[in-house]
Design an enzyme around this catalytic site. Sequence first.
Site, PDB file in Angstrom:
ATOM      1  N   SER A 347      43.149  40.292  35.337  1.00  0.00           N
ATOM      2  CA  SER A 347      43.023  39.724  36.213  1.00  0.00           C
ATOM      3  C   SER A 347      41.846  39.337  37.311  1.00  0.00           C
ATOM      4  CB  SER A 347      44.032  40.033  37.194  1.00  0.00           C
ATOM      5  OG  SER A 347      44.719  39.543  38.204  1.00  0.00           O
ATOM      6  N   ASP A 461      48.411  36.597  33.080  1.00  0.00           N
ATOM      7  CA  ASP A 461      48.026  37.524  33.421  1.00  0.00           C
ATOM      8  C   ASP A 461      47.678  39.250  33.032  1.00  0.00           C
ATOM      9  OD1 ASP A 461      47.655  39.714  36.088  1.00  0.00           O
ATOM     10  OD2 ASP A 461      46.775  38.170  37.160  1.00  0.00           O
TER      11      ASP A 461
END
Length: 598
Positions: A347, A461
């Site tokens: 991320s 993610d």
Amino acid sequence: MSETQARLASLPLFADLPGAAVAALADLAEPVSLPVGEVLCQAGDTPRWWFVLLNGRLQKTVADTSTLIDPGALIGASELLGHHPFAQDILVLRDSVLLRFPAEALEPFLLDHPPVLLALSRHLLRQQATSRPDHAARQGTLALVPASPGVPAATLGEELVGRLGGWPRARMVTEAHVRADLGLNSLAADSDSDSEQRLETYLHRLEAAHPHLVYVADQGQGVWAERCLRHGDRVLMLVEAGAEPRPVPALARLPGPLLAPLELVLLCARGDSSTHTRAWREQLKARSHYYVQPWYGPDLDALARQITGRGLGLVLGGGGARGFAHIGLIRALEQLQMPVDVMGGTSMGAFVSALLACGFSAVEMMQVAKDTFVSRNYLNDYTLPRVSLIRGRKFHQRLQSVFGERTIESLWRSYFCVSSNLSSGEAVVHEFGSLATWVGTSMCVPGVAPPVLFEGELLCDGGVVDNLPTDVMQAMERGAIIASSVSAQSDIALEEMKSSLPDPGALLRRQRGASWPGFGEILLRTATLNSDTVVYPASVARSDVCLHMPVTDVNMFDWKALDMLVERGYQHALQVLEPLRDELLGESREKRLIIENG
């Protein structure tokens, strides 16, 4: 003194024993040479022998957990003394020489020689306590084999020997050296057993005399090239970056699969890369690659560090705006002159580590972050929330403008990022392909941005599955791992709003100025909850140093806190890392080794 007795006496295990005991033990011993891929024993086998590993490398596997067995180790003695079968499989990782002793002679011999029993007991306890996992850096012998014609392997070998400490800590061995010492026919393809034994004894003595031995093949074929492959704890395949992939004859002629880790070294001009990197890696089944400009000192220094487990890896976790603290960590690393050799993350950690892999400084990173997250809002292309709050197109376009057409495999410093496969629930490690695309995928928070469709599966993610992917870094075997976490286990507790009764509408009555979680923060926390609680302890344990950044009081979408977060990360990293600098870089360890070796 016989050759076998001399070998036994040279091992720490037997060095302090009376000469008569060592001589009696030598009379029981039988030398055994085992090729790479041989199975020494399997779980459930009843031991018929016990062994001492003289040189080579073995691998012990118990319940899918592997550890390396180094020279000097005992195998089978504890099973015989405990009267139980082997509990593990033991495989020969590279050509090895062992001494084997008959099982039925062990107990009578120990009763006649009590000092040996005491030495064995102490050694077995020490061996159990210090066995190292299979992911630990394999040091000792290095094999350099050209995979394309015209590669100056010997020149690279000489450069590496110098960076491994020089004589007598390191020595290069070529086909010419062997023929000069043992005769022109010592490497004949049809060598008899006596010639083979002479060669094994010769190589064993070299490995015993030098902590680092660099085997260099002049070309990627022939008996000597095969021997280099079978004796390497780590294999470097050398390629001219412009050369197209082709089979390596020595690999094809091995009797079984190569079990030592194989890595690719691409030689090219500084700043260039290769369009064939991925194809070469797939052709050779190489686990990683390095770019080296011949013979540029910093590149060679970095290569030498990493192949001997003295490199530095950086793993950066996800956490929205809090990830700006990673930039402060990089600023501290710059100030402490701690070069990062390999980096990766999840991320926001994937974004910051990608900037580092591209060569951005901490100052430049701050400007890019400010332009991306503060000055303009690339996360405002809202859409009807059938799949997500935003389309994500503006942000992906922004990443494309930052990273351009770079691919991960073209970066001169090794990089990876992690996304989560919503279809399978597994982490996906990205080592190839568009840097902008995979960084963006690693940042797609479920519910906020739409997942990325790839090969029929949905990726999002990386923090959903693994928010601090130290396992990926550990498997690379490059050296010390610094991890930086900007998540917390109690992120959004509202201590100021304690209530004795459940209150479903509490967040809907948020007062102005209250630091309560918003919609996006709740989604992000929900997505990473399992990773930040269940997976997190193991992620921390795999690192050498884990920095828990003091940022939990900051909202995960508070982009305007950039300057403050960078400063906090810098101050915290400097405080933690400065006392550990030499240890993490391996400098104190190297100094100790030099002192111990006079």
